[in-house]
Design an enzyme around this catalytic site. Structure first.
Site, PDB file in Angstrom:
ATOM      1  CD  GLU A 157      56.849 -33.635  34.354  1.00 36.52           C
ATOM      2  OE1 GLU A 157      56.037 -34.154  35.753  1.00 36.52           O
ATOM      3  OE2 GLU A 157      56.054 -33.088  33.329  1.00 36.52           O
ATOM      4  CG  ASP A 158      61.166 -36.551  35.918  1.00 32.33           C
ATOM      5  OD1 ASP A 158      59.711 -36.610  36.207  1.00 32.33           O
ATOM      6  OD2 ASP A 158      61.693 -38.075  35.617  1.00 32.33           O
TER       7      ASP A 158
END
Length: 711
Positions: free
Chosen positions: A82-83
């Site tokens: 996600e990051d």
């Protein structure tokens, strides 16, 4: 965000893991940590700490319930996709497909926040349900992630704290409870309470701290008395005084309208013993020591809760009338009560605890039910609404005729039971027997009852069932069936309405050419004949308007009438202003989205409808009409003792049932009783009225012509 305490190091964490993981497994967890540390390099939390502290703390939370090494690896990596723009393929290459699937599953749930629109939140919750279906560990990781975030809300704006806490309380806490993870559920609730009501939380905390000091001596005396009694019976035991958590106290004060003192006047203890047999021996010893309160004993060992929880619960009265709540369970049951399905991974490689496996199986059955609900709901909002109903209910336990136990929510009905057995049983049920006696389908079930469902191939779900069913499966299955039935009936009704209108345009439906259909579709802005028929059947289009494409001057008079052949059609309903029954002269009013609403021909509300000719359909009863129809009658009686009971008995003997009763006292000697009863038709009604008229207290009986305007 603020830090939750001293910063945990990977070496300290690895040392903790050595208590239950193999060295090779710990090495893999450490490798996942170093990979995540590199990926999150340069990223920081609101508190100023390196971002890697968050996944490490999440893994530490999961290790506290002794999750397997793959879950801990996925926890370390849960934000890298996600990051950090690292693909699933890269994670799979480094750590294998299982860990990659877990990380990918958690990543897809990463954006569930309450501040998003309801539709988006609902879509994300559906993702969570699908993720649980693939691997329960995905949601266990997500719960651990949310738990650490709740612990570190810190200096976030109050409004954002409240939004996150509200969603946690509505979704994450109930899921933790459903999965049997009680310790996490308790912490979720207390953290949410603190975030949503900081002043109430701090005041309650201060009151609790003060009262604990005053209670200590009483708690110690009760605990000593219990231990001495169990020692006398040679029962090895561990007695623990249970403290109520803040949110539980607050909820009971609100829901039960009790003061803080009243809630705290109850003393609670948990007794841990070595076996199931000893649990029951301990119960006998406690009931010998203190007097049990009747009706307060619950055996969750013989019949576990839906999430696998097992324990004996009793409430007894101690000295000076002090109520004492006692829970009795084995060590394994206690661990299962704390960690729920997580215990499955702790015990799955051994034969130590079959209850952990049973809890895991129960969770999987619940998830299977979620998937069934998903199949029957097109709207994600409806799906979430149904699941929330399912999450927040306590359970009752009833038996099939063969002795199998069915777990259902409190307030459930025989229809809910039928759908719990199988969707087809629910769709075709017509009656039920509770403990071998006939009972209404709407009757609320109680634990221990035996339920038998009577089905018929010709039966179908009744829309009225939605007024009393409580389970998500029943609601979604009924709605799904009715939606499909509504479409089928509206197409059939619309076809009949169009056929009726075409008579006046010198056309027949069967002889229409493709070009005629195209003219009608273009004129009505519909895309297909099925859509056209459905729109007419639902009252969104008038048949008269549709045929103007072929015959602009055609009028909708006469034609083939609509036939009413049963009481429970989806698109043919009966006006409550005049309660038509078989034998009455009737007309049909085409109402938008309701189909045909049937009125008595002499209904007061029909006159203004007749001016709108395109909305009126000639309607008549079929020769053999099926079902029961509601009708209102009014009985003027002499006010004498027991007249209501006598009247009900007389009505029951005629084969009718009373749906509603209202009594108005005209004066000291006379009353007017208005009843809504079910009848098969006018002949049946006449027989009922004849029997009632013979009662000595009855002065007059008549059918109510008009009640109120039907909408």
């Amino acid at each position: 965000m603020e830090a939750s305490g001293p910063v945990l190091s990977i070496d300290n964490f690895a040392h903790r893991l050595s208590s239950y993981l193999e060295p090779a497994q710990i090495t893999k967890v450490k490798r996942a940590y170093y990979y995540a540390e590199q990926a999150h390099l340069g990223q920081f939390r609101r508190s100023g700490e390196p971002y890697i502290t968050h996944p490490l703390e999440v893994a530490n939370i999961l290790a506290s319930i002794r999750m397997d090494h793959q879950t801990l690896m996925a926890a370390m990596l849960h934000d890298v996709i996600e990051d950090c723009a690292i693909g699933k393929d890269a994670v799979e290459k480094q750590f294998g497909p299982t860990v990659a699937d877990l990380v990918d599953g958690v990543s897809k749930l990463a954006k569930i926040e309450y501040e998003t629109q309801a539709e988006k939140q609902a879509e994300n919750f559906q993702k969570m349900a699908l993720a649980m279906a693939k691997d329960l560990r995905v949601v266990v990781i997500k719960l651990g992630d949310r738990l650490h975030n709740m612990r570190t809300l810190g200096v976030m704006p109050p409004e954002k704290k409240r939004r996150i806490a509200k969603e946690t309380l509505e979704i994450y806490s109930p899921i933790a409870q459903r999965l049997g993870m009680n310790d996490w559920r308790v912490e979720f609730e207390d953290q949410c309470f603190k975030a949503m009501h900081p002043l109430r939380s701090s005041r309650l905390q201060a009151s609790l701290k003060q009262v604990r000091g005053n209670r200590r001596s009483i708690v110690e005396k009760i605990q000593l008395a219990i231990e001495e009694r169990l020692d006398r019976h040679e029962i090895d035991n561990l007695v623990i005084g249970r403290e109520k958590h803040l949110y539980s106290i607050y909820s009971k004060m609100r829901s039960k309208h009790k003061s803080f003192k009243e809630i705290m006047d109850v003393y609670a203890f948990r007794i841990i013993v070595d076996s199931i047999d000893t649990c029951y021996r301990t119960l006998g010893a406690i009931h010998n020591l203190y007097k049990p309160i009747p009706g307060e004993f619950k055996d969750y060992i013989a019949i576990p809760k839906v999430n696998g929880y097992q324990s004996l619960h009793t409430v007894v009265i101690g000295k000076q009338g002090v109520p004492i709540e006692v829970q009795i369970r084995t060590k394994e049951m206690d661990e299962l009560a704390s960690s729920g399905v997580a215990a499955h991974w702790l015990y799955k490689s051994t034969d130590e605890d079959t209850s952990a496996i049973a809890s895991f199986d129960r969770a999987n059955r619940w998830i299977k039910r979620l998937m069934e609900i998903k199949q029957h709901t097109q709207s994600s909002l409806e799906f979430v609404e149904n699941v929330k109903i399912d999450l927040f209910k306590d359970e009752v336990y009833v038996f099939t005729p063969k002795g199998a136990i069915i777990e259902l929510p409190v307030g459930t009905s025989a229809v809910d039971f039928a759908y719990a057995v199988h969707t087809d049983v629910g769709n075709s049920c017509v009656a039920c027997r509770i403990n071998d006696r006939p009972a209404p389908l709407s009757q609320k079930l109680e634990s221990g009852q035996k339920i038998k469902i009577i089905t018929s191939e010709r039966s179908q779900p009744n829309p009225n069932w939605l007024n009393f069913v409580v389970t998500a499966k029943a609601r979604s299955a009924i709605r799904h069936y009715l939606k499909h039935q509504r479409h089928t009936e509206s197409v059939e009704l619309g076809k009949r309405m169009l056929e009726r209108a075409l008579v006046h345009a010198s056309h027949e439906l069967e002889s229409l050419e493709a070009e005629h259909y195209q003219q009608i579709l273009a004129h009505t802005h519909t895309d297909s004949t099925e859509e056209l028929f459905e729109a007419i059947g639902l009252g969104k289009l008038s048949a008269a308007n549709a045929i103007k494409a072929l015959a602009p001057e055609a009028q909708l008079d006469g034609g083939a009438p609509i036939t009413v052949d049963r009481a429970d059609g989806v698109l043919i309903s009966f006006a409550r202003c005049c309660w038509p029954i078989p034998g009455d002269p009737i007309i049909g009013h085409l109402s938008v989205d309701k189909g045909i609403v049937v009125h008595r021909a002499n209904c007061n509300n029909v006159s203004d409808l007749r001016s709108k000719k395109e909305n009126i359909a000639d309607t008549h009863w079929a020769h053999n009409v099926e079902g029961e129809f509601m009708v209102e009658i009014r009985v003027e009686v002499l006010s004498e003792r027991g007249i209501i009971a006598s009247l009900a008995t007389r009505l029951s003997s005629t084969g009718t049932s009373i749906e509603r009763i209202q009594v108005d006292e005209r004066d000291a000697e006379h009353s007017v009783i208005t009843l809504t009863i079910s009848v098969e038709g006018r002949i049946h009604l006449a027989n009922i009225m004849r029997k009632v008229r013979t009662m000595s207290a009855v002065e007059k009986i008549y059918r109510v012509r008009n009640h109120k305007r039907s909408r």
